[in-house]
Design a protein around this motif. Structure first.
Motif, short mmCIF file in Angstrom:
data_model
loop_
_atom_site.label_atom_id
_atom_site.label_comp_id
_atom_site.label_asym_id
_atom_site.label_seq_id
_atom_site.Cartn_x
_atom_site.Cartn_y
_atom_site.Cartn_z
N ARG B 115 0.84 -1.20 0.00
CA ARG B 115 0.00 0.00 0.00
C ARG B 115 0.87 1.25 0.00
NH1 ARG B 115 -3.31 -2.15 3.61
NH2 ARG B 115 -2.26 -1.13 5.34
N ASP B 118 2.46 1.96 -3.36
CA ASP B 118 1.52 2.65 -4.26
C ASP B 118 1.42 4.13 -3.89
OD1 ASP B 118 1.04 0.34 -5.60
OD2 ASP B 118 -0.78 -0.17 -4.49
N TRP B 119 1.40 4.38 -2.59
CA TRP B 119 1.24 5.75 -2.10
C TRP B 119 2.45 6.62 -2.50
CZ3 TRP B 119 3.75 7.45 2.80
CH2 TRP B 119 3.45 8.78 3.11
N LEU B 121 4.57 6.11 -4.85
CA LEU B 121 4.66 6.23 -6.31
C LEU B 121 3.62 7.24 -6.82
CD1 LEU B 121 5.33 2.54 -7.39
CD2 LEU B 121 6.94 4.44 -7.20
N ALA B 122 2.52 7.37 -6.09
CA ALA B 122 1.55 8.39 -6.45
C ALA B 122 2.08 9.78 -6.11
CB ALA B 122 0.22 8.14 -5.73
N LEU B 123 2.84 9.88 -5.01
CA LEU B 123 3.47 11.15 -4.63
C LEU B 123 4.50 11.56 -5.68
CD1 LEU B 123 4.32 11.00 -0.81
CD2 LEU B 123 2.68 12.49 -1.92
N PRO B 125 5.25 10.41 -9.27
CA PRO B 125 4.94 9.58 -10.45
C PRO B 125 6.17 9.32 -11.31
CG PRO B 125 3.41 11.43 -10.22
CD PRO B 125 4.47 11.64 -9.22
N ALA B 128 7.51 5.94 -10.68
CA ALA B 128 6.69 4.78 -11.03
C ALA B 128 7.11 4.17 -12.36
CB ALA B 128 5.21 5.19 -11.06
#
Lengths: 298, 237
Positions: B115, B118-119, B121-123, B125, B128
């Protein structure tokens, strides 16, 4: 013997001896990578492993069990070395570390002379490995096959460990940047201990292959192999596990090639020519083939 | 006990030279506190002392009431104190993904780690798309993002950030500061060391000013911004 067969034969010889150098060099590279320690006592692991095997076989323990015992003994001795000799001087100047490893070597070799006597003993080669196999004119001993097979299995296994497990990735991380390894929360003592255990177990296997090939076991038998393994790690790039493997096989190739091309009067100086090759490699690539400049390491 | 970080009269020597001469400061849970000062004032040393890389000669470092100075760095990380060092110190030979997984090296909750991956990688991008790339192949800004992301993977209770904007292009600095501000708003406790004083103060709750190993001034953002001396010395008025 056709030319192709000659090539295959020489290549087999090279890979067989290279496998031993590679297995031995890995432990040196792992430890150097993390601690900047050139562990010359690494060669004595193989001596102790060989004696454990001799005594175990003499006590009636089946060879394969004795083999496992011997590898375990090498791993244990490596761990003890780290705990008792190297941990107290960890982080000190590289010369201090090097001298400590000389001290460990002297202690182990002289203890071995006292405990086992300096005389050479035969290696109790089991029936299964003493055979010689022919494919056309290519000759292969059981020991060569064992060297190839064990190197293949162990290298694949080691690769899985250093790329797929937390411990293995931590080991590579610590070798690259000790400060960062501390800051992400790697438990360094554990990683160092694992590096010693794994490297020493591999040295134990290499040692048995070495002893089986030469047929002799003696207290100072570790000196030549550790020197060769050191050359292999320098060729490949000190501290790089992949480099140690590459260096080991290149060294095996170089030795066999030199043996084949040197005029008969000069083959006795083969190792001298190997060191000339080493110097040439270092002139072109001062940090070895896969090594990085020291400045990269903060 | 709330997770408050407290330094009390901390003295640190480097080879006989005093680097910190009695530093006292505190960071309360949920706060963003910045530590300002010139080069060599002792900012990085303060963080290195908290994370256990250097040991204080005198004084005390406490987190949530527990004394830290006898602990090893990995034990301090286990307490939730994560230090993202100056100069990034990412593992250049390892992939971005391996770097991030090492940030979570002590965690056993695989689902939580996924989790958090994912978090972060969202911060960031940018990271990612580069998970399989070696860290050394990233640009300076991406390396800084990776360093922060790696620190976040440990799920820190307090994040120590050392010069996260150093040497980066202005647009990247904006991104980094925006992420720091967002992290703070989401409740992460942060101790931020910066030379970029004006920008650091702008997102901070409180600040301290270090000079030659001593705290010479402290206060809320408004108080520090109003302080003429600091304005002159650090904000380039």
């Amino acid at each position: 013997m056709t030319l192709a067969e000659l090539w295959v034969q020489q290549l087999l010889n090279a890979v067989s001896i290279g496998s031993m150098y590679a297995l031995l060099a890995i432990g040196l590279a792992m430890v150097f990578g993390i601690l900047r320690l050139i562990n010359f006592a690494h060669g004595d692991l193989l001596m102790v492993g060989a004696y454990v095997l001799i005594y175990a076989v003499a006590a009636g323990i089946p060879f394969w069990v004795a083999f496992l015992l011997s590898v375990a003994a090498a791993a244990l001795l490596g761990v003890l070395m780290e705990r008792l000799a190297y941990r107290p001087v960890r982080g000190q100047h590289e010369v201090v570390l090097l001298l400590t490893s000389f001290g460990v070597t002297m202690l182990l070799e002289n203890s071995a002379i006292l405990a086992f006597s300096p005389r050479t003993r035969p290696f109790p080669l089991p029936e299964a490995l003493s055979g010689v196999y022919h494919v056309g004119h290519v000759v292969m001993s059981g020991i060569d096959l064992a060297a190839l097979a064990s190197a293949l299995v162990l290298l694949v296994g080691l690769n899985l460990v250093v790329t797929r497990t937390k411990l293995g990735v931590s080991m590579r991380a610590a070798a690259e940047d000790l400060t960062a390894a501390h800051l992400v929360g790697i438990h360094l003592d554990r990683v160092v201990l694992a590096a010693f255990a794994i490297g020493s177990a591999l040295a134990g296997v290499a040692g048995l292959l070495w002893a089986a090939k030469s047929g002799r076991v003696e207290p100072l038998m570790g000196f030549t192999p550790v020197l060769k393994a050191f050359v292999a790690t320098v060729i490949g790039g000190l501290g790089s596990i992949g480099g140690a493997v590459l260096g080991g096989y290149l060294l095996g190739l170089a030795e066999v090639a030199l043996q084949a091309v040197l005029p008969p009067g000069l083959t006795g100086y083969r190792d001298g020519f190997v060191f000339i090759l080493l110097i040439l490699v270092l002139l072109v690539r001062p940090h070895g083939l896969l090594g990085k400049a020291e400045g990269d390491r903060v | 006990m709330t997770a408050e970080l407290v330094l009390e009269d901390v003295h640190v020597d480097y080879g006989g030279v005093a680097a910190l001469k009695g530093v006292s400061l505190s960071v309360r849970e949920g706060e963003l506190v910045c530590l300002l000062g010139a080069n060599g004032a002792g900012k990085s040393t303060t963080l290195r002392t908290i994370s256990g890389l250097v040991r204080p000669r005198r004084g005390e470092v406490r987190f949530a009431g527990e004394r830290l100075q006898a602990l090893s760095p990995y034990q301090i990380v286990a307490r939730g104190i994560v230090h993202c060092p100056e100069g990034r110190h990412i593992f250049g030979g390892l992939t971005v993904q391996e770097n991030l997984m090492l940030g979570a090296v002590q965690r056993r909750d695989a689902a939580g780690v996924r989790r958090d991956l994912d978090w972060v990688l969202a911060l960031f991008p940018d990271l990612a798309q580069r998970l399989k790339q070696r860290g050394a192949t990233l640009s300076g800004g991406q390396q800084q993002m990776l360093a922060i992301a790696r620190a976040l993977m440990a799920r820190p209770r307090i994040l120590l950030l050392d010069e996260p904007s150093l040497g980066l292009a202005p647009v990247v600095v904006q991104t980094i500061f925006r992420v720091i501000r967002d992290l703070h708003r989401q409740g992460t406790t942060i101790l931020l060391v910066e030379q970029n004083a004006r920008q650091a103060l702008a997102i901070a709750d409180r600040g301290y000013v270090l000079e030659s190993g001593r705290i010479v001034s402290s206060g809320t953002r408004a108080e520090l911004e109003a302080d003429v001396q600091i304005e002159k010395a650090y904000l380039g008025a």
